[in-house]
Motif scaffolding. Structure first.
Motif, PDB file in Angstrom:
ATOM      1  N   ASN A 151       0.783  -1.231   0.000  1.00 30.37           N
ATOM      2  CA  ASN A 151       0.000   0.000   0.000  1.00 30.37           C
ATOM      3  C   ASN A 151       0.821   1.290   0.000  1.00 30.37           C
ATOM      4  OD1 ASN A 151      -2.799  -0.174  -0.432  1.00 30.37           O
ATOM      5  ND2 ASN A 151      -3.042  -1.220   1.500  1.00 30.37           N
ATOM      6  N   PRO A 152       1.979   1.369   0.662  1.00 30.00           N
ATOM      7  CA  PRO A 152       2.746   2.617   0.565  1.00 30.00           C
ATOM      8  C   PRO A 152       3.090   2.965  -0.882  1.00 30.00           C
ATOM      9  CG  PRO A 152       3.540   1.321   2.395  1.00 30.00           C
ATOM     10  CD  PRO A 152       2.568   0.442   1.653  1.00 30.00           C
ATOM     11  N   GLU A 153       3.615   1.982  -1.628  1.00 31.48           N
ATOM     12  CA  GLU A 153       3.948   2.214  -3.028  1.00 31.48           C
ATOM     13  C   GLU A 153       2.691   2.487  -3.850  1.00 31.48           C
ATOM     14  OE1 GLU A 153       4.971  -0.227  -1.150  1.00 31.48           O
ATOM     15  OE2 GLU A 153       7.161  -0.395  -1.267  1.00 31.48           O
ATOM     16  N   LEU A 154       1.636   1.735  -3.575  1.00 30.39           N
ATOM     17  CA  LEU A 154       0.398   1.893  -4.327  1.00 30.39           C
ATOM     18  C   LEU A 154      -0.238   3.250  -4.074  1.00 30.39           C
ATOM     19  CD1 LEU A 154      -1.241  -1.632  -3.846  1.00 30.39           C
ATOM     20  CD2 LEU A 154      -0.035  -0.757  -5.838  1.00 30.39           C
ATOM     21  N   SER A 155      -0.106   3.767  -2.870  1.00 41.70           N
ATOM     22  CA  SER A 155      -0.705   5.056  -2.541  1.00 41.70           C
ATOM     23  C   SER A 155      -0.136   6.163  -3.415  1.00 41.70           C
ATOM     24  CB  SER A 155      -0.494   5.385  -1.061  1.00 41.70           C
ATOM     25  OG  SER A 155      -1.194   4.467  -0.249  1.00 41.70           O
ATOM     26  N   GLY A 156       1.181   6.149  -3.609  1.00 33.15           N
ATOM     27  CA  GLY A 156       1.800   7.137  -4.484  1.00 33.15           C
ATOM     28  C   GLY A 156       1.361   6.957  -5.929  1.00 33.15           C
ATOM     29  N   LYS A 157       1.235   5.702  -6.362  1.00 36.45           N
ATOM     30  CA  LYS A 157       0.831   5.414  -7.737  1.00 36.45           C
ATOM     31  C   LYS A 157      -0.598   5.889  -7.996  1.00 36.45           C
ATOM     32  CE  LYS A 157       1.371   3.533 -11.810  1.00 36.45           C
ATOM     33  NZ  LYS A 157       2.323   4.086 -12.789  1.00 36.45           N
ATOM     34  N   ARG A 158      -1.476   5.725  -7.015  1.00 38.04           N
ATOM     35  CA  ARG A 158      -2.870   6.161  -7.185  1.00 38.04           C
ATOM     36  C   ARG A 158      -2.942   7.664  -7.438  1.00 38.04           C
ATOM     37  NH1 ARG A 158      -3.644   2.717  -2.452  1.00 38.04           N
ATOM     38  NH2 ARG A 158      -4.394   0.699  -3.185  1.00 38.04           N
ATOM     39  N   LEU A 159      -2.166   8.417  -6.686  1.00 38.11           N
ATOM     40  CA  LEU A 159      -2.177   9.866  -6.860  1.00 38.11           C
ATOM     41  C   LEU A 159      -1.596  10.250  -8.218  1.00 38.11           C
ATOM     42  CD1 LEU A 159      -3.150  12.282  -5.246  1.00 38.11           C
ATOM     43  CD2 LEU A 159      -0.835  12.534  -4.319  1.00 38.11           C
ATOM     44  N   GLU A 160      -0.574   9.530  -8.668  1.00 34.83           N
ATOM     45  CA  GLU A 160       0.004   9.783  -9.989  1.00 34.83           C
ATOM     46  C   GLU A 160      -1.026   9.552 -11.093  1.00 34.83           C
ATOM     47  OE1 GLU A 160       3.456   7.411 -10.548  1.00 34.83           O
ATOM     48  OE2 GLU A 160       4.475   8.184  -8.765  1.00 34.83           O
TER      49      GLU A 160
END
Length: 280
Positions: free
Chosen positions: A100-109
């Protein structure tokens, strides 16, 4: 939402109703009920406890140090102290842990790519847990030049006021972080986002199937299938502490064009082309 699955089996091939029985317990989005449910399953002397949320794992971990606990799609397993490491979990917990930490940044991108003009994004999260996901979101917002409005929920009754605050602060988009309460009130959150006409990104496909605009996350069906493999191994005698925790390998970017049309949005063709699934 199923908080726990209780599984009991002999050494034969598991057949429900013959040599395997399932006991389901649901917290119905209320995390405070989880310790009671975990204790109940421990009193039943079950063979395996399966849970799909961090609060569920925490409650089960507090309730027993001997009954195997299998995680399904639980985020940040190491940071939250559920396992010592992904390679060697130790203790009585194993299973699948999402990124989720990595995914959270990807979602915003992805949200910024779909709507380049957005400059202010409301971030809806639960006040307890998920600190690493929040840090990743803040870092991504800084890199993208997006101003974030962090809104933390402690009770589902705060949802209406949270969306009212987004409107007051003129948020142009919404990024929803995963959580037990948030998933439990998924439909209400989706409806409130549509009512506010927000360009919304959700943590998994269930939100989009409920009418949400977009989601990006691991394939939940695949992670749940992998959790079932862990259950099979444990029932056959494997020690959970010796079974490495798996991370997702399949991710889904899903777009709901019906939801986009409802609030008057056009999804750019290049973003549509990247979607793994488009609901029309």
């Amino acid at each position: 939402m199923v908080a726990y699955a209780l599984i009991r089996s002999s050494s034969e091939r598991p057949i429900e109703g013959r040599n395997i029985s399932l006991e389901y317990r649901s917290a119905e989005g209320r995390a405070e009920r989880l310790p009671e449910l975990a204790a109940e399953l421990v009193r039943l002397k079950v063979d395996v406890i399966v849970t799909i949320t961090p609060p569920g794992v925490r409650a089960a971990k507090q309730a027993t140090s001997t009954i195997p606990i299998v995680m399904g799609a639980v985020d940040d397993a190491v940071e939250q102290g559920f396992v010592a490491s992904l390679a060697r979990p130790g203790g009585n917990i194993t299973g699948a842990s999402s990124l989720n930490p990595e995914l959270s940044g990807k979602r915003l991108e992805l949200l910024k790519e779909a709507f380049p003009k957005v400059s202010r994004v409301a971030v809806l999260r639960e006040a307890i847990g998920g600190a690493s996901s929040l840090r990743a979101t803040i870092a991504a917002g800084r890199a993208l030049g997006v101003q974030l409005q962090i809104l933390e929920l402690r009770d589902p009754n705060e949802l209406e006021s949270a969306f009212a605050a987004m409107t007051r602060e003129r948020a142009g988009a919404l990024d929803v972080l995963p959580g037990l309460m948030i998933t439990g009130y998924m439909r209400q959150i989706v409806d409130l986002a549509a009512k506010a006409r927000l360009q919304a990104m959700f943590p998994d496909i269930r939100f989009v199937e409920s009418g949400g605009l977009m989601s990006y996350g691991p394939s939940l069906s695949e992670m749940y299938r992998r959790a079932a493999v862990y259950v099979d191994k444990v029932l056959k005698g494997a020690k959970p502490g010796e079974l490495p925790v798996e991370q997702p390998t399949k991710f889904e970017f899903v777009i709901n064009l019906k939801a986009a049309k409802q609030i008057g949005l056009t999804i750019p063709p290049n973003v549509l082309a990247r979607a793994d699934r488009v609901i029309r």
